[in-house]
Write a protein that holds these residues in place. Sequence first.
Motif, mmCIF file in Angstrom:
data_model
loop_
_atom_site.group_PDB
_atom_site.id
_atom_site.type_symbol
_atom_site.label_atom_id
_atom_site.label_comp_id
_atom_site.label_asym_id
_atom_site.label_seq_id
_atom_site.Cartn_x
_atom_site.Cartn_y
_atom_site.Cartn_z
ATOM 1 N N ASP A 120 39.678 36.953 40.897
ATOM 2 C CA ASP A 120 38.746 37.881 40.240
ATOM 3 C C ASP A 120 39.099 39.328 40.574
ATOM 4 O OD1 ASP A 120 37.367 35.765 39.147
ATOM 5 O OD2 ASP A 120 35.770 35.772 40.650
ATOM 6 N N LEU A 121 39.455 39.562 41.836
ATOM 7 C CA LEU A 121 39.804 40.922 42.264
ATOM 8 C C LEU A 121 41.101 41.387 41.594
ATOM 9 C CD1 LEU A 121 38.535 43.025 44.132
ATOM 10 C CD2 LEU A 121 39.978 42.159 45.994
ATOM 11 N N THR A 122 42.043 40.465 41.437
ATOM 12 C CA THR A 122 43.305 40.803 40.763
ATOM 13 C C THR A 122 43.060 41.150 39.297
ATOM 14 O OG1 THR A 122 44.366 39.159 42.192
ATOM 15 C CG2 THR A 122 45.687 40.056 40.409
ATOM 16 N N LYS A 123 42.174 40.406 38.650
ATOM 17 C CA LYS A 123 41.863 40.684 37.240
ATOM 18 C C LYS A 123 41.105 42.005 37.091
ATOM 19 C CE LYS A 123 42.023 35.778 36.282
ATOM 20 N NZ LYS A 123 41.286 34.509 36.316
ATOM 21 N N LYS A 124 40.303 42.343 38.091
ATOM 22 C CA LYS A 124 39.642 43.655 38.078
ATOM 23 C C LYS A 124 40.687 44.765 38.162
ATOM 24 C CE LYS A 124 36.610 46.665 40.772
ATOM 25 N NZ LYS A 124 35.795 46.831 42.004
ATOM 26 N N LEU A 125 41.683 44.571 39.029
ATOM 27 C CA LEU A 125 42.776 45.537 39.154
ATOM 28 C C LEU A 125 43.523 45.658 37.830
ATOM 29 C CD1 LEU A 125 44.777 47.329 40.735
ATOM 30 C CD2 LEU A 125 45.901 45.210 41.510
ATOM 31 N N GLU A 126 43.827 44.527 37.213
ATOM 32 C CA GLU A 126 44.540 44.538 35.933
ATOM 33 C C GLU A 126 43.746 45.288 34.863
ATOM 34 O OE1 GLU A 126 46.792 41.157 33.376
ATOM 35 O OE2 GLU A 126 44.641 40.879 33.617
ATOM 36 N N LEU B 164 51.981 44.192 42.371
ATOM 37 C CA LEU B 164 50.806 44.413 43.210
ATOM 38 C C LEU B 164 50.232 43.039 43.561
ATOM 39 C CD1 LEU B 164 49.140 47.276 41.122
ATOM 40 C CD2 LEU B 164 50.579 47.527 43.169
ATOM 41 N N VAL B 165 50.147 42.748 44.862
ATOM 42 C CA VAL B 165 49.672 41.447 45.331
ATOM 43 C C VAL B 165 48.312 41.604 46.007
ATOM 44 C CG1 VAL B 165 50.192 39.408 46.726
ATOM 45 C CG2 VAL B 165 52.059 40.735 45.706
ATOM 46 N N VAL B 166 47.377 40.773 45.596
ATOM 47 C CA VAL B 166 46.033 40.741 46.182
ATOM 48 C C VAL B 166 45.932 39.470 47.024
ATOM 49 C CG1 VAL B 166 43.558 40.702 45.665
ATOM 50 C CG2 VAL B 166 45.123 42.015 44.215
ATOM 51 N N HIS B 167 45.253 39.549 48.158
ATOM 52 C CA HIS B 167 45.166 38.394 49.056
ATOM 53 C C HIS B 167 43.768 38.273 49.637
ATOM 54 C CE1 HIS B 167 45.478 41.343 52.319
ATOM 55 N NE2 HIS B 167 46.559 41.830 51.718
ATOM 56 N N ILE B 168 43.564 37.282 50.478
ATOM 57 C CA ILE B 168 42.214 36.980 50.972
ATOM 58 C C ILE B 168 41.657 38.058 51.892
ATOM 59 C CG2 ILE B 168 42.434 34.476 50.711
ATOM 60 C CD1 ILE B 168 43.011 34.308 53.725
ATOM 61 N N GLN B 169 42.522 38.966 52.365
ATOM 62 C CA GLN B 169 42.052 40.047 53.227
ATOM 63 C C GLN B 169 42.157 41.421 52.560
ATOM 64 O OE1 GLN B 169 44.407 39.137 56.737
ATOM 65 N NE2 GLN B 169 42.862 37.721 57.525
ATOM 66 N N THR B 170 42.381 41.431 51.255
ATOM 67 C CA THR B 170 42.414 42.689 50.508
ATOM 68 C C THR B 170 41.020 43.304 50.458
ATOM 69 O OG1 THR B 170 44.284 42.032 49.118
ATOM 70 C CG2 THR B 170 42.821 43.723 48.235
ATOM 71 N N SER B 171 40.953 44.591 50.696
ATOM 72 C CA SER B 171 39.681 45.306 50.602
ATOM 73 C C SER B 171 39.372 45.633 49.143
ATOM 74 C CB SER B 171 39.754 46.609 51.413
ATOM 75 O OG SER B 171 38.712 47.478 51.047
ATOM 76 N N PRO B 172 38.201 45.238 48.636
ATOM 77 C CA PRO B 172 37.831 45.634 47.265
ATOM 78 C C PRO B 172 37.842 47.149 47.083
ATOM 79 C CG PRO B 172 36.385 43.893 48.053
ATOM 80 C CD PRO B 172 37.206 44.336 49.240
ATOM 81 N N GLN B 173 37.541 47.881 48.160
ATOM 82 C CA GLN B 173 37.540 49.348 48.088
ATOM 83 C C GLN B 173 38.939 49.864 47.760
ATOM 84 O OE1 GLN B 173 34.844 51.534 48.318
ATOM 85 N NE2 GLN B 173 36.398 52.982 47.598
ATOM 86 N N MET B 174 39.978 49.169 48.272
ATOM 87 C CA MET B 174 41.344 49.615 47.994
ATOM 88 C C MET B 174 41.632 49.583 46.493
ATOM 89 S SD MET B 174 45.097 48.165 49.140
ATOM 90 C CE MET B 174 44.875 46.605 48.310
ATOM 91 N N ILE B 175 41.121 48.593 45.802
ATOM 92 C CA ILE B 175 41.354 48.495 44.358
ATOM 93 C C ILE B 175 40.816 49.737 43.668
ATOM 94 C CG2 ILE B 175 40.940 47.148 42.280
ATOM 95 C CD1 ILE B 175 42.630 45.691 44.400
ATOM 96 N N ASP B 176 39.591 50.114 44.006
ATOM 97 C CA ASP B 176 38.981 51.313 43.413
ATOM 98 C C ASP B 176 39.762 52.564 43.789
ATOM 99 O OD1 ASP B 176 36.961 49.758 42.286
ATOM 100 O OD2 ASP B 176 35.627 50.012 44.007
ATOM 101 N N ASP B 177 40.156 52.654 45.055
ATOM 102 C CA ASP B 177 40.893 53.834 45.527
ATOM 103 C C ASP B 177 42.238 53.965 44.827
ATOM 104 O OD1 ASP B 177 38.779 54.285 47.223
ATOM 105 O OD2 ASP B 177 39.810 53.608 49.038
ATOM 106 N N PHE B 178 42.902 52.838 44.609
ATOM 107 C CA PHE B 178 44.212 52.862 43.960
ATOM 108 C C PHE B 178 44.099 53.306 42.505
ATOM 109 C CE2 PHE B 178 47.670 50.656 41.635
ATOM 110 C CZ PHE B 178 48.751 51.284 42.237
#
Length: 400
Positions: free
Chosen positions: A288-294, A345-359
């Motif tokens: 889900d987080l990866t699709k949000k990034l996409e 760009l690789v998302v994993h189980i310890q990725t911060s959701p905040q990083m997605i927004d910041d990026f």
Amino acid sequence: MASDLQQRRESLIVQAKIDVNLANDNEVIIHTVSRSFASDTITVPTKEMYQYALLSSLGDDVYEEPSTIRLQNHVAKLFGKEAALFVSSGSMSNQIALRAHLTQPPHSLLCDVRAHIHCYEAGGAAYHSQAAVTAVMPSNGHHLTAEDVKKHLVVIDDVHFAPTRVIALENTLNGCIFPQEEILAISELAKLHGIRMHLDGARIWHVAAETGTPLAELAEPFDSISCCFSKGLGAPVGSCLIGTKEFIHRARWLRKLFGGAMRQTGILAGSAAYALSNNLQLLPGVHDLTKKLEKGLIDLGCIITSPAETCMVFYDPSPLELSYDEIQERAAQLPDPIKTGGSRLVVHIQTSPQMIDDFLNLLKTLATEKGVELPAKPKRVNGEMDPRDIYVRVSKAKKA
């Protein structure tokens, strides 16, 4: 004389002492991991994982290690096969599998041109198995088809060619799911010609988590399977090679030959068991987080070159007049830095959701600084637009 010997011994003991206890740095490392797109291999063991691993047995795996044996038996059953072998890495697992199947050259291996076995294992198939590699570009840009494979199989009795003895598929590859119906079609082709099938399933967990398909069903068409505990699941070390009892017996012998036999593996098996028991359930959230990034990349106007089907997305920022080097440099200069590589760009189980927004905010800032006019929100049908549709249209446009 005795006094002189004692002094030398004491000096040796003093010189040998070292302190590698850097636990004070771990909080910094954990935070850095949460803000890195580099890979899912960078995930770190949690305290809970270590606490569980410490309860594992203390045997020697060259002889019999109880916790490791229990893990191997469980994984074999999970994948619907007879036996499994714990090894230190996915590359070792793949290379042992190929060497176990490829007993006498001349012979060749067929795989995707982007496959890990072909691109990122230091030419291991040639070195260990004396195998030629037939690397095939998928005609659809996503996954090999039975038709792709059929066109490149070497099944003729001609001394000029190295016959295809193994078809190696990867699922996921670049984070994309290989359709099971196509795997079954390729498997039928392999059976017709007596060709072995190997699966590099380093991230097969993602396929099962996304599609709900049992691992045994995903593994059924293959003679051997490699799965990884440190990719996706967050264990510190380890993979399993899975197959028949006869195949795994030969694989154990080859592991020894490769220098991969290990001693007290219980703590590693314990970590892998904890990861499998507790972290598999986290993967849908990763997707889900990866699709949000996409979606954020698409909304900014980036080109998606490989879609976010599981834990990866590949993108091209050139519509924003940005290069990967520019992005990497500025991301590293943020007050809370982000680590990026190139297009992946690789998302994993310890990725911060905040990083997605910041990026995504960083890309927007960089594009604005260059005077790039960002696109309006894309039009959506019933409020939705499937990013894969954009990927398909962009891919066709680039071919044109």
